[in-house]
Design a protein around this motif. Structure first.
Motif, short mmCIF file in Angstrom:
data_model
loop_
_atom_site.label_atom_id
_atom_site.label_comp_id
_atom_site.label_asym_id
_atom_site.label_seq_id
_atom_site.Cartn_x
_atom_site.Cartn_y
_atom_site.Cartn_z
N PRO A 1 -2.57 14.11 140.82
CA PRO A 1 -3.14 12.67 141.08
C PRO A 1 -2.94 12.01 139.59
CG PRO A 1 -4.76 14.16 141.95
CD PRO A 1 -3.72 14.93 141.30
N TYR A 2 -2.62 10.71 139.58
CA TYR A 2 -2.44 10.11 138.42
C TYR A 2 -3.55 10.33 137.11
CZ TYR A 2 -1.69 6.50 134.74
OH TYR A 2 -1.36 6.01 133.57
N ILE A 3 -2.98 10.54 136.07
CA ILE A 3 -3.73 11.02 135.07
C ILE A 3 -2.99 10.30 133.58
CG2 ILE A 3 -4.66 12.41 133.41
CD1 ILE A 3 -4.93 14.37 135.94
N ALA B 1 -2.77 18.52 131.78
CA ALA B 1 -2.66 20.13 131.59
C ALA B 1 -3.33 21.02 132.45
CB ALA B 1 -2.74 20.46 130.13
N ASP B 2 -4.60 20.46 132.37
CA ASP B 2 -5.68 21.60 133.49
C ASP B 2 -4.99 21.57 134.80
OD1 ASP B 2 -7.13 21.86 131.19
OD2 ASP B 2 -8.70 20.38 131.85
N GLU B 3 -4.65 20.12 135.63
CA GLU B 3 -4.19 19.97 136.79
C GLU B 3 -2.69 20.66 136.96
OE1 GLU B 3 -5.74 18.68 139.86
OE2 GLU B 3 -7.11 19.09 138.46
N VAL B 4 -1.92 20.58 135.96
CA VAL B 4 -0.45 21.31 135.99
C VAL B 4 -1.03 22.53 136.15
CG1 VAL B 4 1.43 21.75 134.94
CG2 VAL B 4 0.69 19.21 135.17
N VAL C 1 5.72 20.93 139.91
CA VAL C 1 4.75 19.94 140.41
C VAL C 1 5.37 18.22 139.90
CG1 VAL C 1 2.89 21.37 139.90
CG2 VAL C 1 3.53 19.70 138.10
N LEU C 2 4.84 17.33 140.80
CA LEU C 2 5.20 16.05 140.62
C LEU C 2 3.74 15.22 140.17
CD1 LEU C 2 7.39 13.86 141.15
CD2 LEU C 2 6.39 13.33 143.34
N LEU C 3 4.21 14.65 139.19
CA LEU C 3 2.98 13.73 138.25
C LEU C 3 2.82 12.35 139.01
CD1 LEU C 3 3.63 14.91 134.83
CD2 LEU C 3 2.24 16.06 136.43
N ALA C 4 2.07 12.15 139.71
CA ALA C 4 2.00 10.88 140.37
C ALA C 4 2.14 9.47 139.17
CB ALA C 4 0.52 10.34 140.88
#
Length: 213
Positions: free
Chosen positions: A132-134, A142-145, A155-158
């Motif tokens: 989700p967008y950050i 970095a935590d989400e990745v 992964v795809l960053l929104a």
């Protein structure tokens, strides 16, 4: 391979991607894992087209700046992916046109942003989950990745672009190119009746090619 050779390889790969339109201006960043466990990365506000091998950023796995120019603020998400994927030797983050366009599409399946259009997408990437967008540079990115990278090589960053790993930087580049081509095909086929691979065909590819590319 020596550190000097790896520095030259990073610069050459970056220039190749720049010349072929995968990066423009100072967008995106690359990194690779050195034999000593530290990382080489593209510096902040640098262009893929004119990197100096002697000025590449060198950081440790805690994000401490060891040598070279200041690293990109996004090096933390590279570190998170390396920690989640011990076999990864290179990472490519792009703002390439089709994948960035895909990252802005509303209603994507967050578990896999692209359907299995070709066997090569499945073989090289498998699935592409959505972060989700950050805000860029926010430590939460970095935590989400890192959380998703445990099970996914990309992964795809929104509203931002992709982060793609490989066994080395050359493989990460190949994976990034395959992913961008798949996104281009996805948009090209939007007004056509799209035939995707079946679950059985995907399962066969995963069984035969897992870990081989």
């Amino acid at each position: 391979m020596s550190e000097y050779s790896l520095r030259l390889e990073l610069v050459n790969i970056a220039r190749s991607m720049f010349e072929r339109g995968y990066s423009s201006g100072g967008a995106g960043n690359l990194s690779l894992r050195l034999p000593d466990g530290n990382l080489l990365a593209t510096p902040t506000n640098s262009s893929f087209g004119d990197l100096d091998p002697a000025r590449l950023s060198k950081v440790d796995m805690d994000g401490n700046h060891l040598d070279g120019d200041k690293p990109s603020k996004e090096v933390l998400m590279h570190i998170a992916m390396y920690k989640a994927r011990p076999d990864a030797g290179g990472i490519v983050h792009l703002h390439s046109a089709y994948l960035t366009a895909l990252s802005c599409v509303d209603g994507l399946d967050p578990t896999n942003c692209l359907p299995p259009i070709t066997p090569y997408y499945v073989m090289r990437v498998g699935k592409l989950p959505l972060v989700p967008y950050i805000r860029p540079g926010d430590p939460r990115m970095a935590d989400e990745v890192g959380r998703l990278a445990v099970d996914h090589s990309a992964v795809l960053l929104a509203n931002h672009g992709p982060v793609i790993s490989g066994k080395d930087l050359r493989s990460a580049m190949f994976n990034a190119e395959e992913l961008e081509d798949t996104a281009r095909l996805y948009f090209t086929l939007q007004n056509s009746k799209m035939r995707t691979l079946t679950d059985e065909q995907v399962a066969e590819l995963e069984q035969v090619f897992k870990g081989k590319l």
